[in-house]
Design a protein around this motif. Structure first.
Motif, PDB file in Angstrom:
ATOM      1  N   ASP A 252       0.830  -1.202   0.000  1.00 57.32           N
ATOM      2  CA  ASP A 252       0.000   0.000   0.000  1.00 57.32           C
ATOM      3  C   ASP A 252       0.869   1.259   0.000  1.00 57.32           C
ATOM      4  O   ASP A 252       0.566   2.238  -0.697  1.00 57.32           O
ATOM      5  CB  ASP A 252      -0.921   0.002   1.220  1.00 57.32           C
ATOM      6  CG  ASP A 252      -1.939  -1.128   1.176  1.00 57.32           C
ATOM      7  OD1 ASP A 252      -2.385  -1.478   0.067  1.00 57.32           O
ATOM      8  OD2 ASP A 252      -2.258  -1.679   2.247  1.00 57.32           O
ATOM      9  N   LEU A 253       1.949   1.247   0.770  1.00 61.16           N
ATOM     10  CA  LEU A 253       2.825   2.411   0.806  1.00 61.16           C
ATOM     11  C   LEU A 253       3.644   2.533  -0.473  1.00 61.16           C
ATOM     12  O   LEU A 253       3.968   3.640  -0.915  1.00 61.16           O
ATOM     13  CB  LEU A 253       3.734   2.345   2.034  1.00 61.16           C
ATOM     14  CG  LEU A 253       2.996   2.512   3.366  1.00 61.16           C
ATOM     15  CD1 LEU A 253       3.971   2.517   4.526  1.00 61.16           C
ATOM     16  CD2 LEU A 253       2.168   3.797   3.390  1.00 61.16           C
ATOM     17  N   GLU A 254       3.982   1.412  -1.080  1.00 61.55           N
ATOM     18  CA  GLU A 254       4.654   1.472  -2.376  1.00 61.55           C
ATOM     19  C   GLU A 254       3.750   2.143  -3.406  1.00 61.55           C
ATOM     20  O   GLU A 254       4.225   2.877  -4.281  1.00 61.55           O
ATOM     21  CB  GLU A 254       5.048   0.076  -2.834  1.00 61.55           C
ATOM     22  CG  GLU A 254       6.230  -0.505  -2.046  1.00 61.55           C
ATOM     23  CD  GLU A 254       6.579  -1.914  -2.476  1.00 61.55           C
ATOM     24  OE1 GLU A 254       7.750  -2.297  -2.312  1.00 61.55           O
ATOM     25  OE2 GLU A 254       5.684  -2.636  -2.954  1.00 61.55           O
ATOM     26  N   ARG A 255       2.450   1.909  -3.301  1.00 60.89           N
ATOM     27  CA  ARG A 255       1.511   2.550  -4.227  1.00 60.89           C
ATOM     28  C   ARG A 255       1.389   4.048  -3.935  1.00 60.89           C
ATOM     29  O   ARG A 255       1.204   4.844  -4.869  1.00 60.89           O
ATOM     30  CB  ARG A 255       0.152   1.865  -4.134  1.00 60.89           C
ATOM     31  CG  ARG A 255       0.156   0.467  -4.766  1.00 60.89           C
ATOM     32  CD  ARG A 255      -1.114  -0.295  -4.480  1.00 60.89           C
ATOM     33  NE  ARG A 255      -1.101  -1.611  -5.126  1.00 60.89           N
ATOM     34  CZ  ARG A 255      -1.923  -2.601  -4.811  1.00 60.89           C
ATOM     35  NH1 ARG A 255      -2.850  -2.422  -3.852  1.00 60.89           N
ATOM     36  NH2 ARG A 255      -1.840  -3.770  -5.437  1.00 60.89           N
ATOM     37  N   VAL A 256       1.490   4.436  -2.671  1.00 57.21           N
ATOM     38  CA  VAL A 256       1.522   5.862  -2.340  1.00 57.21           C
ATOM     39  C   VAL A 256       2.729   6.523  -3.010  1.00 57.21           C
ATOM     40  O   VAL A 256       2.613   7.567  -3.667  1.00 57.21           O
ATOM     41  CB  VAL A 256       1.583   6.073  -0.810  1.00 57.21           C
ATOM     42  CG1 VAL A 256       1.873   7.542  -0.484  1.00 57.21           C
ATOM     43  CG2 VAL A 256       0.287   5.644  -0.158  1.00 57.21           C
ATOM     44  N   VAL A 257       3.901   5.905  -2.819  1.00 56.82           N
ATOM     45  CA  VAL A 257       5.125   6.444  -3.413  1.00 56.82           C
ATOM     46  C   VAL A 257       5.006   6.493  -4.935  1.00 56.82           C
ATOM     47  O   VAL A 257       5.361   7.493  -5.577  1.00 56.82           O
ATOM     48  CB  VAL A 257       6.347   5.605  -2.979  1.00 56.82           C
ATOM     49  CG1 VAL A 257       7.582   5.983  -3.792  1.00 56.82           C
ATOM     50  CG2 VAL A 257       6.605   5.788  -1.486  1.00 56.82           C
ATOM     51  N   GLU A 258       4.484   5.424  -5.532  1.00 57.01           N
ATOM     52  CA  GLU A 258       4.345   5.378  -6.985  1.00 57.01           C
ATOM     53  C   GLU A 258       3.400   6.467  -7.486  1.00 57.01           C
ATOM     54  O   GLU A 258       3.655   7.104  -8.527  1.00 57.01           O
ATOM     55  CB  GLU A 258       3.842   4.007  -7.417  1.00 57.01           C
ATOM     56  CG  GLU A 258       3.724   3.849  -8.924  1.00 57.01           C
ATOM     57  CD  GLU A 258       3.256   2.465  -9.341  1.00 57.01           C
ATOM     58  OE1 GLU A 258       3.171   2.230 -10.561  1.00 57.01           O
ATOM     59  OE2 GLU A 258       2.968   1.632  -8.462  1.00 57.01           O
ATOM     60  N   THR A 259       2.307   6.707  -6.752  1.00 54.87           N
ATOM     61  CA  THR A 259       1.351   7.747  -7.137  1.00 54.87           C
ATOM     62  C   THR A 259       2.006   9.121  -7.117  1.00 54.87           C
ATOM     63  O   THR A 259       1.873   9.918  -8.061  1.00 54.87           O
ATOM     64  CB  THR A 259       0.130   7.721  -6.205  1.00 54.87           C
ATOM     65  OG1 THR A 259      -0.532   6.461  -6.316  1.00 54.87           O
ATOM     66  CG2 THR A 259      -0.847   8.837  -6.544  1.00 54.87           C
ATOM     67  N   ALA A 260       2.724   9.422  -6.015  1.00 56.80           N
ATOM     68  CA  ALA A 260       3.387  10.719  -5.905  1.00 56.80           C
ATOM     69  C   ALA A 260       4.508  10.850  -6.930  1.00 56.80           C
ATOM     70  O   ALA A 260       4.677  11.905  -7.565  1.00 56.80           O
ATOM     71  CB  ALA A 260       3.933  10.899  -4.491  1.00 56.80           C
ATOM     72  N   TRP A 261       5.259   9.787  -7.106  1.00 61.32           N
ATOM     73  CA  TRP A 261       6.384   9.776  -8.050  1.00 61.32           C
ATOM     74  C   TRP A 261       5.898  10.007  -9.480  1.00 61.32           C
ATOM     75  O   TRP A 261       6.470  10.801 -10.231  1.00 61.32           O
ATOM     76  CB  TRP A 261       7.099   8.440  -7.908  1.00 61.32           C
ATOM     77  CG  TRP A 261       8.363   8.264  -8.685  1.00 61.32           C
ATOM     78  CD1 TRP A 261       9.148   9.228  -9.239  1.00 61.32           C
ATOM     79  CD2 TRP A 261       9.000   7.017  -8.966  1.00 61.32           C
ATOM     80  NE1 TRP A 261      10.242   8.661  -9.847  1.00 61.32           N
ATOM     81  CE2 TRP A 261      10.176   7.308  -9.691  1.00 61.32           C
ATOM     82  CE3 TRP A 261       8.699   5.685  -8.669  1.00 61.32           C
ATOM     83  CZ2 TRP A 261      11.038   6.316 -10.141  1.00 61.32           C
ATOM     84  CZ3 TRP A 261       9.562   4.696  -9.106  1.00 61.32           C
ATOM     85  CH2 TRP A 261      10.714   5.002  -9.832  1.00 61.32           C
ATOM     86  N   THR A 262       4.823   9.323  -9.864  1.00 58.70           N
ATOM     87  CA  THR A 262       4.259   9.486 -11.207  1.00 58.70           C
ATOM     88  C   THR A 262       3.799  10.922 -11.430  1.00 58.70           C
ATOM     89  O   THR A 262       4.048  11.517 -12.487  1.00 58.70           O
ATOM     90  CB  THR A 262       3.089   8.513 -11.410  1.00 58.70           C
ATOM     91  OG1 THR A 262       3.576   7.162 -11.331  1.00 58.70           O
ATOM     92  CG2 THR A 262       2.411   8.734 -12.744  1.00 58.70           C
ATOM     93  N   ALA A 263       3.145  11.502 -10.422  1.00 55.87           N
ATOM     94  CA  ALA A 263       2.663  12.878 -10.553  1.00 55.87           C
ATOM     95  C   ALA A 263       3.826  13.853 -10.688  1.00 55.87           C
ATOM     96  O   ALA A 263       3.769  14.792 -11.498  1.00 55.87           O
ATOM     97  CB  ALA A 263       1.804  13.238  -9.335  1.00 55.87           C
ATOM     98  N   VAL A 264       4.873  13.644  -9.924  1.00 53.67           N
ATOM     99  CA  VAL A 264       6.029  14.531  -9.975  1.00 53.67           C
ATOM    100  C   VAL A 264       6.744  14.428 -11.319  1.00 53.67           C
ATOM    101  O   VAL A 264       7.114  15.440 -11.928  1.00 53.67           O
ATOM    102  CB  VAL A 264       6.993  14.201  -8.815  1.00 53.67           C
ATOM    103  CG1 VAL A 264       8.373  14.793  -9.053  1.00 53.67           C
ATOM    104  CG2 VAL A 264       6.418  14.720  -7.505  1.00 53.67           C
TER     105      VAL A 264
END
Length: 278
Positions: A252-264
Motif C-alpha cells: 500500500d505504501l509502495e503505491r503511495v510512493v508510486e502515485t506521488a512519483w508518477t505525478a512529480v
C-alpha cells in the motif's frame, strides 16, 4: 564507534546527453555490479548486498557524487534487513549516506524498504547537497518487523536523520526516533492502528506554489479509491515538498510512493512513469 563493514563510493558524469559511472569503489558486502540503460537516457544503478542483512555493530557508508547534468536512478536489490542488536556485540547497526548533486543533475534515489527485526537497533543519517538546477526525488519505507513471525514493533530503536542543503543553505531537516518499548506507538496521534511508515521527497527549483496542491490532489484520488493509508503533504523552507504516509502493508505504501512519483515526473519534469526492472 562501529567500524565500517560495507561501503560504496560512486561518481557519475554526463557528456553528450549520456550519463556514465565514472568511478566506483566498494567494500564487501556492498557493491555496484553494473549499470543499466533506462528510458530518457537515464542510467540505472543497483546496489548489491551479499550479506544476509545488517548485523549488530555493522556500519554501512555510501557516498554519491552526481556530476553536472547527470541523470541517474539508484536503488538496491532487496530489503535492508536489520538483525537483532545483541548486548556486547557492537550495539546498533548504522547507515550513513551523502549525496552531492552538481548543477542540472537529476537523481531518483528509491531504495527498497528497511525491515527492523525483533531487538534491532538502527540508525540512519543522510546528507544531501544540491547545486542550483539540481533535482532529487527520494523515498524510504520502514517495516516494523517480520509480521509473519509476530514481531510487530518489537525492535528496540529506530533513528533517522535527513539534512538537505542548497549549496551552503540548509533547506530541510527531519529527525525521527522510535522506541516502541518506551512509548505507546499505537496510541492516538502516533501510529494508531497503522504499522508501516513511508516518506517521499522532492527537492528542485521547479517546485512552485502549486506543487503541494498537485500532490495532495493526486493522493486524495488514490485514497478515495479505497487505499488503506493515511497521507500528508508538507513543504521545505524552499524548493522541497515531502509526502508522509502511514499504512498496514508495504504494497500500500509502495503505491503511495508510486502515485506521488508518477505525478512529480509528469507535472514537474515532463516524463512518463518509470517502470523499474526487478
Amino acid at each position: 564507534m562501529p567500524r565500517v563493514t560495507g561501503s560504496v563510493r560512486a561518481e557519475f558524469s554526463a557528456s553528450g546527453g549520456a550519463t556514465r559511472l565514472e568511478r566506483s569503489v566498494h567494500s564487501y558486502p556492498l557493491k555496484i555490479a553494473k549499470t543499466f540503460s533506462f528510458p530518457n537516457r537515464q542510467l540505472g544503478v543497483y546496489v548489491m548486498d551479499a550479506s544476509p542483512g545488517m548485523m549488530a555493530g555493522d556500519r554501512y557508508e555510501l557516498s554519491w557524487h552526481f556530476g553536472e547534468a547527470a541523470n541517474v536512478f539508484v536503488t538496491n536489490q532487496s530489503y535492508t534487513k536489520v538483525h537483532p542488536s545483541v548486548p556486547g556485540a557492537g550495539g546498533a547497526s548504522e547507515q550513513r549516506q551523502k549525496l552531492v548533486l552538481e548543477q542540472g543533475a537529476y537523481v531518483e534515489y528509491m531504495p527498497e524498504p528497511v525491515t527492523l527485526y525483533k531487538d534491532a537497533r538502527f540508525r540512519s543519517a543522510t546528507d544531501v547537497v544540491l547545486a542550483p538546477g539540481a533535482a532529487l526525488v527520494m523515498s524510504d519505507i520502514v517495516c516494523p518487523g517480520r509480521l509473519h513471525r509476530g514481531e510487530l514493533f518489537q525492535y528496540e530503536q529506530y533513528r533517522s536523520r535527513l539534512t538537505v542543503w542548497l549549496e551552503e543553505e540548509p533547506i530541510y531537516q527531519s529527525r525521527q526516533r522510535l522506541e516502541p518499548a518506551a512509548s505507546e506507538v499505537e496510541a492516538a496521534g502516533r501510529f494508531e492502528d497503522y504499522t508501516h511508515l513511508a516518506s517521499f521527497y522532492v527537492f528542485s527549483d521547479r517546485i512552485g506554489p502549486d506543487t503541494t496542491g498537485m500532490l495532495r490532489g493526486a493522493l486524495e484520488l488514490f485514497m478515495e479509491a479505497g487505499a488503506p493509508v493515511y497521507c500528508g503533504v508538507s513543504s521545505a523552507v524552499k524548493h522541497g515538498v515531502i509526502v508522509s504516509a502511514l499504512g498496514r502493508r508495504v504494497i500500500d505504501l509502495e503505491r503511495v510512493v508510486e502515485t506521488a512519483w508518477t505525478a512529480v515526473r509528469r507535472e514537474l519534469f515532463g516524463q512518463p512513469p518509470l517502470k523499474v526492472p526487478k
